[in-house]
Motif scaffolding. Structure first.
Motif, PDB file in Angstrom:
ATOM      1  N   ALA A 127       0.933  -1.282   0.001  1.00 53.94           N
ATOM      2  CA  ALA A 127      -0.081   0.063  -0.059  1.00 53.94           C
ATOM      3  C   ALA A 127       0.646   1.105   0.061  1.00 53.94           C
ATOM      4  CB  ALA A 127      -0.844  -0.096   1.246  1.00 53.94           C
ATOM      5  N   PRO A 175      -3.273  -0.101  -3.568  1.00 55.77           N
ATOM      6  CA  PRO A 175      -4.139   0.799  -2.630  1.00 55.77           C
ATOM      7  C   PRO A 175      -3.320   2.012  -2.324  1.00 55.77           C
ATOM      8  CG  PRO A 175      -4.283  -1.639  -2.002  1.00 55.77           C
ATOM      9  CD  PRO A 175      -3.196  -1.269  -2.992  1.00 55.77           C
ATOM     10  N   ILE A 191      -3.746   5.390   0.273  1.00 55.79           N
ATOM     11  CA  ILE A 191      -4.338   6.143   1.268  1.00 55.79           C
ATOM     12  C   ILE A 191      -3.989   7.515   1.157  1.00 55.79           C
ATOM     13  CG2 ILE A 191      -5.226   6.291   3.731  1.00 55.79           C
ATOM     14  CD1 ILE A 191      -4.280   3.377   4.062  1.00 55.79           C
ATOM     15  N   ARG A 214      -7.922   4.835  -1.999  1.00 48.09           N
ATOM     16  CA  ARG A 214      -8.900   3.881  -1.522  1.00 48.09           C
ATOM     17  C   ARG A 214      -9.618   4.471  -0.263  1.00 48.09           C
ATOM     18  NH1 ARG A 214      -7.838  -1.923  -0.844  1.00 48.09           N
ATOM     19  NH2 ARG A 214      -9.625  -2.528   0.638  1.00 48.09           N
ATOM     20  N   GLY A 215      -8.813   5.527   0.335  1.00 45.99           N
ATOM     21  CA  GLY A 215      -9.538   6.125   1.497  1.00 45.99           C
ATOM     22  C   GLY A 215      -8.777   7.488   1.703  1.00 45.99           C
ATOM     23  N   PHE A 221      -5.916  -4.484   4.497  1.00 47.29           N
ATOM     24  CA  PHE A 221      -5.932  -4.961   3.231  1.00 47.29           C
ATOM     25  C   PHE A 221      -5.483  -6.544   2.757  1.00 47.29           C
ATOM     26  CE2 PHE A 221      -5.126  -0.155   1.951  1.00 47.29           C
ATOM     27  CZ  PHE A 221      -6.130   0.049   2.346  1.00 47.29           C
TER      28      PHE A 221
END
Length: 146
Positions: free
Chosen positions: A74, A99, A101, A125-126, A146
Motif C-alpha cells: 500500500a 491501494p 490512502i 482507497r480512502g 488490506f
C-alpha cells in the motif's frame, strides 16, 4: 515486523513537508517527518515495513508511485499542495493498482476554499484528514487490513 516486500508500505510526502515541525506549527504541529517515521516503525506488530520518502519534485513523486506498482502492499500519500493541482498525480494513483490512502495533517475542508478539492481523493482507497501526525498511524492501521 515482516520484511517481505509484499508487506512494504511506501509513505510518500509531497512539497514543503520536509519543513514539517517548523512550517506553520499552528496548522501542522511540531512533529517532524523523522518523528513520523519513528512512530510508524514502532507500529511493527502490524506486520508492515514502512519506508518514508519526501520530495518537492512532482516527477519524482510520480516515479515513486510507478515503483509502488510492482512490490508494494500500500501507499500512504500526503500530496501536500499537489492535492489541489495535479492531474498527473491523479493519473499516477489511478494507474498503479496499489491501494493508496491519502493523508492530510490538517483538515483541508476547514481551510481556504481552494483546498476543498482534491484531485487524489477520487482515486484513493480512502482519505484521512485533520488528525495531525496520527493520521499516518490511522492510515497504516487501515493498510494492515488490506
Amino acid at each position: 515486523m515482516s520484511t517481505s516486500a509484499s508487506r512494504r508500505v511506501l509513505v510518500l510526502n509531497g512539497p514543503n513537508l520536509n519543513l514539517l515541525g517548523q512550517r506553520e506549527p499552528a496548522v501542522y504541529g511540531t512533529t517532524t517527518l523523522a518523528d513520523i517515521s519513528a512512530m510508524l516503525a514502532a507500529a511493527g506488530p502490524l506486520g508492515l515495513r514502512t519506508e518514508l520518502r519526501q520530495t518537492n519534485h512532482e516527477g519524482q513523486m510520480i516515479d515513486w508511485l510507478h515503483e509502488a506498482r510492482n512490490d508494494t502492499h500500500a501507499v500512504i500519500l500526503n500530496p501536500g499542495g499537489w492535492t489541489h493541482t495535479s492531474v498527473a498525480l491523479h493519473d499516477a494513483v489511478k494507474a498503479i493498482g496499489t491501494p493508496v490512502i491519502e493523508v492530510h495533517i490538517s483538515n483541508p475542508h476547514a481551510r481556504e476554499s481552494f483546498r476543498h478539492t482534491s484531485f487524489v481523493s477520487p482515486v484513493a482507497r480512502g482519505v484521512i484528514v485533520g488528525f495531525g501526525a496520527d493520521g499516518y498511524l490511522l492510515a497504516l492501521h487501515a493498510a494492515s487490513r488490506f
